[in-house]
Design a protein around this motif. Sequence first.
Motif, PDB file in Angstrom:
ATOM      1  N   THR A 194       0.833  -1.208   0.000  1.00  0.00           N
ATOM      2  CA  THR A 194       0.000   0.000   0.000  1.00  0.00           C
ATOM      3  C   THR A 194       0.870   1.261   0.000  1.00  0.00           C
ATOM      4  N   ASP A 195       1.942   1.238   0.785  1.00  0.00           N
ATOM      5  CA  ASP A 195       2.880   2.370   0.795  1.00  0.00           C
ATOM      6  C   ASP A 195       3.494   2.585  -0.582  1.00  0.00           C
ATOM      7  N   ILE A 196       3.921   1.493  -1.206  1.00  0.00           N
ATOM      8  CA  ILE A 196       4.552   1.586  -2.526  1.00  0.00           C
ATOM      9  C   ILE A 196       3.588   2.188  -3.536  1.00  0.00           C
ATOM     10  N   GLU A 197       2.343   1.782  -3.484  1.00  0.00           N
ATOM     11  CA  GLU A 197       1.344   2.322  -4.416  1.00  0.00           C
ATOM     12  C   GLU A 197       1.128   3.808  -4.171  1.00  0.00           C
ATOM     13  N   ARG A 198       1.153   4.234  -2.914  1.00  0.00           N
ATOM     14  CA  ARG A 198       0.987   5.659  -2.608  1.00  0.00           C
ATOM     15  C   ARG A 198       2.177   6.468  -3.109  1.00  0.00           C
ATOM     16  N   ILE A 199       3.388   5.937  -2.923  1.00  0.00           N
ATOM     17  CA  ILE A 199       4.592   6.631  -3.406  1.00  0.00           C
ATOM     18  C   ILE A 199       4.572   6.727  -4.922  1.00  0.00           C
ATOM     19  N   ALA A 200       4.151   5.646  -5.583  1.00  0.00           N
ATOM     20  CA  ALA A 200       4.076   5.648  -7.042  1.00  0.00           C
ATOM     21  C   ALA A 200       3.048   6.652  -7.553  1.00  0.00           C
ATOM     22  N   ASP A 201       2.094   6.995  -6.696  1.00  0.00           N
ATOM     23  CA  ASP A 201       1.063   7.958  -7.072  1.00  0.00           C
ATOM     24  C   ASP A 201       1.475   9.388  -6.736  1.00  0.00           C
ATOM     25  N   GLY A 202       2.746   9.580  -6.371  1.00  0.00           N
ATOM     26  CA  GLY A 202       3.244  10.913  -6.073  1.00  0.00           C
ATOM     27  C   GLY A 202       3.272  11.249  -4.595  1.00  0.00           C
ATOM     28  N   GLY A 203       2.960  10.278  -3.750  1.00  0.00           N
ATOM     29  CA  GLY A 203       2.987  10.519  -2.314  1.00  0.00           C
ATOM     30  C   GLY A 203       4.359  10.215  -1.735  1.00  0.00           C
ATOM     31  N   SER A 204       4.392   9.994  -0.448  1.00  0.00           N
ATOM     32  CA  SER A 204       5.650   9.681   0.230  1.00  0.00           C
ATOM     33  C   SER A 204       5.329   8.841   1.456  1.00  0.00           C
ATOM     34  N   GLY A 205       6.351   8.325   2.091  1.00  0.00           N
ATOM     35  CA  GLY A 205       6.108   7.498   3.267  1.00  0.00           C
ATOM     36  C   GLY A 205       7.407   7.068   3.925  1.00  0.00           C
ATOM     37  N   THR A 206       7.323   6.812   5.227  1.00  0.00           N
ATOM     38  CA  THR A 206       8.460   6.301   5.994  1.00  0.00           C
ATOM     39  C   THR A 206       7.963   5.197   6.917  1.00  0.00           C
ATOM     40  N   ARG A 207       8.623   4.054   6.847  1.00  0.00           N
ATOM     41  CA  ARG A 207       8.262   2.926   7.709  1.00  0.00           C
ATOM     42  C   ARG A 207       9.499   2.420   8.440  1.00  0.00           C
ATOM     43  N   PHE A 208       9.286   2.026   9.685  1.00  0.00           N
ATOM     44  CA  PHE A 208      10.325   1.373  10.468  1.00  0.00           C
ATOM     45  C   PHE A 208       9.917  -0.087  10.652  1.00  0.00           C
ATOM     46  N   VAL A 209      10.717  -0.987  10.095  1.00  0.00           N
ATOM     47  CA  VAL A 209      10.450  -2.418  10.223  1.00  0.00           C
ATOM     48  C   VAL A 209      11.246  -2.909  11.425  1.00  0.00           C
ATOM     49  N   ILE A 210      10.536  -3.262  12.486  1.00  0.00           N
ATOM     50  CA  ILE A 210      11.166  -3.614  13.752  1.00  0.00           C
ATOM     51  C   ILE A 210      10.977  -5.101  14.028  1.00  0.00           C
ATOM     52  N   GLY A 211      12.078  -5.764  14.310  1.00  0.00           N
ATOM     53  CA  GLY A 211      12.021  -7.187  14.635  1.00  0.00           C
ATOM     54  C   GLY A 211      13.247  -7.606  15.420  1.00  0.00           C
ATOM     55  N   ASP A 212      13.139  -8.694  16.142  1.00  0.00           N
ATOM     56  CA  ASP A 212      14.260  -9.187  16.937  1.00  0.00           C
ATOM     57  C   ASP A 212      15.433  -9.576  16.045  1.00  0.00           C
ATOM     58  N   TYR A 213      16.610  -9.611  16.653  1.00  0.00           N
ATOM     59  CA  TYR A 213      17.818 -10.012  15.936  1.00  0.00           C
ATOM     60  C   TYR A 213      17.643 -11.425  15.398  1.00  0.00           C
ATOM     61  N   GLY A 214      17.833 -11.590  14.068  1.00  0.00           N
ATOM     62  CA  GLY A 214      17.701 -12.902  13.451  1.00  0.00           C
ATOM     63  C   GLY A 214      16.292 -13.291  13.076  1.00  0.00           C
ATOM     64  N   SER A 215      15.341 -12.340  13.168  1.00  0.00           N
ATOM     65  CA  SER A 215      13.938 -12.678  12.902  1.00  0.00           C
ATOM     66  C   SER A 215      13.551 -12.566  11.436  1.00  0.00           C
ATOM     67  N   GLY A 216      14.431 -12.032  10.595  1.00  0.00           N
ATOM     68  CA  GLY A 216      14.133 -11.958   9.169  1.00  0.00           C
ATOM     69  C   GLY A 216      13.844 -10.568   8.646  1.00  0.00           C
ATOM     70  N   LYS A 217      14.317  -9.523   9.335  1.00  0.00           N
ATOM     71  CA  LYS A 217      14.074  -8.151   8.857  1.00  0.00           C
ATOM     72  C   LYS A 217      14.701  -7.920   7.486  1.00  0.00           C
ATOM     73  N   THR A 218      15.958  -8.324   7.344  1.00  0.00           N
ATOM     74  CA  THR A 218      16.666  -8.071   6.088  1.00  0.00           C
ATOM     75  C   THR A 218      15.993  -8.801   4.937  1.00  0.00           C
ATOM     76  N   PHE A 219      15.575 -10.034   5.179  1.00  0.00           N
ATOM     77  CA  PHE A 219      14.862 -10.786   4.140  1.00  0.00           C
ATOM     78  C   PHE A 219      13.569 -10.070   3.761  1.00  0.00           C
ATOM     79  N   PHE A 220      12.860  -9.559   4.765  1.00  0.00           N
ATOM     80  CA  PHE A 220      11.613  -8.847   4.509  1.00  0.00           C
ATOM     81  C   PHE A 220      11.876  -7.607   3.657  1.00  0.00           C
ATOM     82  N   LEU A 221      12.941  -6.871   3.961  1.00  0.00           N
ATOM     83  CA  LEU A 221      13.276  -5.678   3.165  1.00  0.00           C
ATOM     84  C   LEU A 221      13.577  -6.040   1.725  1.00  0.00           C
ATOM     85  N   HIS A 222      14.250  -7.169   1.511  1.00  0.00           N
ATOM     86  CA  HIS A 222      14.534  -7.602   0.146  1.00  0.00           C
ATOM     87  C   HIS A 222      13.241  -7.948  -0.601  1.00  0.00           C
TER      88      HIS A 222
END
Length: 464
Positions: free
Chosen positions: A47-75
């Motif tokens: 949903t954020d990506i669609e808003r940015i593509a429509d000329g909007g903007s956004g900032t998200r903080f993806v919070i998770g424990d060490y080793g929980s898969g944050k980097t994979f999620f970002l990819h």
Amino acid sequence: MTDGTQTTIRPRERDALLQALRTGVVPRVGQQHIQVGRVNEVRALVTDIERIADGGSGTRFVIGDYGSGKTFFLHVIRSVALQQKMVTVHADLSPDRRLHATGGQARSLYAELMRNMATRSKPDGGAMTNVVERFITEALTEATATGQTPESVVRAGLAQLTELTGGYDFAEVIAKYWQGHDTGNDQLKTDAVRWLRGEFSTRTDARQALGVRTIIDDANFYDQLKLMAVFVRLAGFSGLLVCLDEMVNLYKLANTQARNSNYEQILRIINDSTQGSAAGLGFVMGGTPDFLLDTRRGLYSYAALESRLAENPYAVGGLVDYSGPVLRLANLTPEDFYILLANLRNVQAAGDPSAYLITDDGLTAYMEHCSSRIGDAYFRTPRNSIKGFLDLLAVLEQNPQKTWADMIDGIEIATESNPDLDPIEASPVDAAVAAPHQLAGVGTTEPVARVAEDPDDELSSFRL
């Protein structure tokens, strides 16, 4: 449940996935073959990506424990953004790469982001030249259609950039690239791309090569990202997504002033994205709960950020809210982890069910073994569990006389330890910035106070 057995996996993707996961890093390709769970979190970022593509903007903080898969999620989110015709840039923060600095660390982060610039046709990075060429191609197409000269179309497009901070020189560099393209001057084109990547270290070199008086440095790091977001839209893309991982490196800074300066930069990014002054620009930042919640060194230590990132007080008792700036990664369930193991088994067999080296009963037995060794952490922070499973498959593949039943009890699974709680040492530059001003002059009788800061930000000494 499905493990994707109908999909044939190319050898290149198979090897890349297995090699990366066995060494504990996130694979750059093939994430779709092993992604499980977290449907709501992915939907929120889409949903954020669609808003940015429509000329909007956004900032998200993806919070998770060490080793929980944050980097994979970002990819995964980056892959989705590329499919939406966005340009993505990504980098890990480190002691040498920060959002704000005075010793070149912010410029180093910018250069790393630009080096990793990706588009749908060039997903592995290095897409800066492709983006600029796309802008030139769009201008030539418009010039042909309208009967104008290509240079006038280029200049008209770049006029939008000159209204922004630092936009005049940015537009001039793009114009120099067009000049090199028009005259066949490859060196001019190369110099223009080097400037856009933040590779010029002195203004003198930039003036000699391109005739501009500024370079991308620590002071204009964020302004240049906003300019790049406008430019990629001029080139025909839908926006720019900036993915920053390992944000915990800011939390680890021992120097309070350096840390707060970086948090001020984050505050500026959040303000711009919520007030709509950064069109087509999105940020996704990954960090641990300590980075967010610690009231002494985390984002919550900065009052303005604490108020903006406070969680919804009504999202309690099992209720969720995926629309806020902080996105907590839900832990994988045992069922999710079972599907993940089945997907890994499928990847190892290149999508051929007849080549499976472990049965469904073996998957269950492996999960029970992990549970008995490290408890629920095996599916909540699954990195080491995944590594152990792939090590098992590798041995079974190369030793066909062995079966999974012979091997499982001998597998050692280590618990994840979080190395991010220890602060890094302050750099000499930070130390110089943070040191109190000393009185000059011979024979002065004014007292000089010295404060030496320890990693916990306590007053450790005070001497007159």
